[in-house]
Design a protein around this motif. Structure first.
Motif, mmCIF file in Angstrom:
data_model
loop_
_atom_site.group_PDB
_atom_site.id
_atom_site.type_symbol
_atom_site.label_atom_id
_atom_site.label_comp_id
_atom_site.label_asym_id
_atom_site.label_seq_id
_atom_site.Cartn_x
_atom_site.Cartn_y
_atom_site.Cartn_z
ATOM 1 N N GLU A 64 0.810 -1.219 0.000
ATOM 2 C CA GLU A 64 0.000 0.000 0.000
ATOM 3 C C GLU A 64 0.840 1.263 0.000
ATOM 4 O O GLU A 64 0.379 2.314 -0.439
ATOM 5 N N SER A 65 2.066 1.183 0.494
ATOM 6 C CA SER A 65 2.952 2.358 0.491
ATOM 7 C C SER A 65 3.791 2.445 -0.766
ATOM 8 O O SER A 65 4.602 3.360 -0.905
ATOM 9 N N GLY A 66 3.620 1.497 -1.696
ATOM 10 C CA GLY A 66 4.386 1.495 -2.929
ATOM 11 C C GLY A 66 5.746 0.824 -2.810
ATOM 12 O O GLY A 66 6.508 0.790 -3.787
ATOM 13 N N SER A 67 6.081 0.274 -1.637
ATOM 14 C CA SER A 67 7.397 -0.325 -1.412
ATOM 15 C C SER A 67 7.436 -1.761 -1.906
ATOM 16 O O SER A 67 6.421 -2.458 -1.928
ATOM 17 N N PHE A 68 8.634 -2.215 -2.285
ATOM 18 C CA PHE A 68 8.824 -3.596 -2.722
ATOM 19 C C PHE A 68 10.164 -4.102 -2.213
ATOM 20 O O PHE A 68 11.090 -3.323 -1.937
ATOM 21 N N VAL A 69 10.275 -5.426 -2.089
ATOM 22 C CA VAL A 69 11.518 -6.084 -1.685
ATOM 23 C C VAL A 69 11.652 -7.356 -2.505
ATOM 24 O O VAL A 69 10.722 -8.172 -2.558
#
Length: 400
Positions: A64-69
Motif C-alpha cells: 500500500e505504500s508502494g514499497s517492494f523487496v
C-alpha cells in the motif's frame, strides 16, 4: 533397536546436508518504492528482476505504500522492470549487486500514468442471466425471448429449480412456496394464483428472485422458500420509452408501453402491459367393450387468459441516503372458457343413447393498490431501513 540406529545415522548424515543447502541460498536483496508523477505511491505494481538475457530471476508486488523487496537475487548485473495497470512499463538498466554490496536500494522509481481524462465515459454491458448472493439467486429474464410474448408462468417455468405443476402451482424444489410481487404478497392476483400467472404478461417482469433460505425480513410463512417477481421500473436519466407488440397463431396477442422521465431528484414512470391468450382443446375417444357395446366421446373446449397490468408512480430522491416512492397499480384480469362435450353409446340392438353438455364460464379480478415506500441507507454498506404502506382493493366476478 536396529531401526532407531538407522534413523540416528540418517540424521547425522542428512543434517550437514541441510546446512549446506542453506549455505547455498542465493544472497542479495533489492528494495525500493514506486511512485507516480504526483509523487504518490503506486499499489500492486509488478516489479521483476531479470538477467541481461531477459531470463527472470525473481519478482514481487508493491504494498500500500508502494514499497517492494526482492530477495535471493544472487550477484551480477540485472534489469529491473516495473509494470502494471494504468501506467507505462519502465525498465532500469545496469542494476548491479556485488559480493561487497549485497543489498541494493533503488530509492523512489517514478512511473508515468497512461490514464486520460475524458469529458464523458459510457460503460455498456449486458447483465448476467444469473446473479448469486448470500441470500438469494436472481434470474434476469427481461432479455429472454420467452418473456416477450409469454406469460409469467412461462417465465417461471424457465427458471432453474422452479417447477409448474399440472394444476399450475409453483414449487421450489418440489415444495410449495410463497409468491411475492415487488416484495409484497401477490394478493392482487386474486385467489386463483395458478390462473393469474397465465394472465400476467411476461413482458412486465424484469427479474425473478429465488430465496431458498428467507431471512428475518420476510414473514415466517415463507420459510419453505420465496419467489419474488420484480416488475420493470426504468431508471435511465432523461426521457425514455419503449413500445412492444406481438401476435401468435390461434388468437394470441400481447403489447406493452414503458415510459419514464428522470432527473437528479425525480423519476416518474408508467408501465402498461397487455396479454390475451386462448388455448383450444379438441379430442375424440372411441371405446369398444368385450360385449360389443361401443362408446364415442367428443370434446371441443377453449380457454382464455387475459391480463392488463398498469403501473404509474414517482420516486423522489431526498438525498443520497433517503428516497421516497409513490406507486399506483391498476390491474384487470379475465379468464374463462366455453365448450361442448358429446357422449354417444351404441349397443348391440342398435340403440343410440345421446348426451350433450355445454358450458360457458368467465370471471376474474379487478384490483387497485396504492403504495408509499421509504428507504434509508446507512453509512455501512448493505444496511438499509425500508418502510412500506399499501392500500389495496379487489373485486372478483365469476359467471358460470
Amino acid at each position: 533397536m536396529r531401526a532407531i540406529r538407522f534413523i540416528v545415522a540418517a540424521l547425522v548424515i542428512f543434517c550437514p546436508f541441510l546446512a549446506t543447502l542453506q549455505a547455498q541460498e542465493k544472497p542479495g536483496k533489492i528494495s525500493g518504492k514506486i511512485i507516480n508523477e504526483l509523487k504518490k505511491p503506486v499499489e500492486y505494481a509488478t516489479v521483476t528482476l531479470l538477467r541481461q538475457d531477459s531470463t527472470v530471476v525473481n519478482g514481487g508486488l508493491t504494498d500500500e505504500s508502494g514499497s517492494f523487496v526482492i530477495e535471493q537475487t544472487g550477484t551480477g548485473n540485472f534489469l529491473l522492470r516495473v509494470s502494471g495497470i494504468g501506467f507505462s512499463t519502465r525498465t532500469l538498466d545496469n542494476v548491479t549487486i556485488t559480493p561487497a554490496d549485497l543489498e541494493k536500494k533503488t530509492g523512489a522509481i517514478e512511473v508515468t500514468s497512461t490514464t486520460r481524462m475524458m469529458k464523458q465515459v459510457e460503460v455498456t454491458a449486458e447483465r448476467n442471466m444469473i446473479e448469486m448472493t448470500a441470500e438469494k439467486k436472481v434470474f434476469n429474464v427481461e432479455k429472454n425471448i420467452t418473456s416477450s410474448g409469454g406469460s409469467a408462468a412461462d417465465v417461471l417455468q424457465n427458471v432453474p429449480s422452479l417447477t409448474i405443476t399440472a394444476d399450475g402451482n409453483v414449487t421450489l424444489r418440489g415444495k410449495e412456496t410463497t409468491l411475492l410481487i415487488d416484495g409484497k404478497p401477490a394478493t392482487l392476483l386474486g385467489g386463483d394464483i395458478a390462473t393469474a400467472l397465465q394472465a400476467l404478461p411476461g413482458a412486465s417482469i424484469q427479474s425473478v428472485e429465488v430465496i431458498t433460505n428467507p431471512s428475518a425480513k420476510y414473514d415466517a410463512q415463507g420459510m419453505s422458500g420465496i419467489i419474488n417477481i420484480i416488475t420493470k421500473k426504468d431508471k435511465k436519466v432523461g426521457f425514455n420509452g419503449s413500445v412492444t407488440a406481438g401476435a401468435g397463431t390461434r388468437d394470441k396477442y400481447n403489447g406493452g408501453l414503458n415510459l419514464n422521465l428522470k432527473n437528479e431528484k425525480w423519476n416518474v414512470f408508467f408501465n402498461s402491459n397487455f396479454r390475451d391468450n386462448r388455448n383450444y382443446h379438441r379430442s375424440t375417444t372411441n371405446r369398444i367393450d368385450t360385449n360389443g357395446a361401443r362408446f364415442n366421446t367428443f370434446e371441443d373446449n377453449n380457454r382464455e387468459f387475459m391480463g392488463w397490468f398498469n403501473t404509474i408512480g414517482a420516486e423522489y430522491t431526498i438525498n443520497e441516503k433517503n428516497t421516497i416512492t409513490l406507486t399506483q397499480n391498476l390491474n384487470r384480469m379475465r379468464w374463462g372458457g366455453s365448450g361442448v362435450t358429446t357422449f354417444k353409446r351404441f349397443n348391440a340392438a342398435g340403440n343410440l343413447p345421446y348426451q350433450k353438455r355445454l358450458f360457458d364460464q368467465e370471471g376474474g379480478p379487478f384490483s387497485t393498490s396504492t403504495s408509499l415506500d421509504y428507504k434509508h441507507k446507512f453509512a455501512k454498506p448493505c444496511q438499509e431501513l425500508t418502510t412500506n404502506v399499501t392500500y389495496a382493493q379487489m373485486w372478483v366476478t365469476r359467471t358460470q
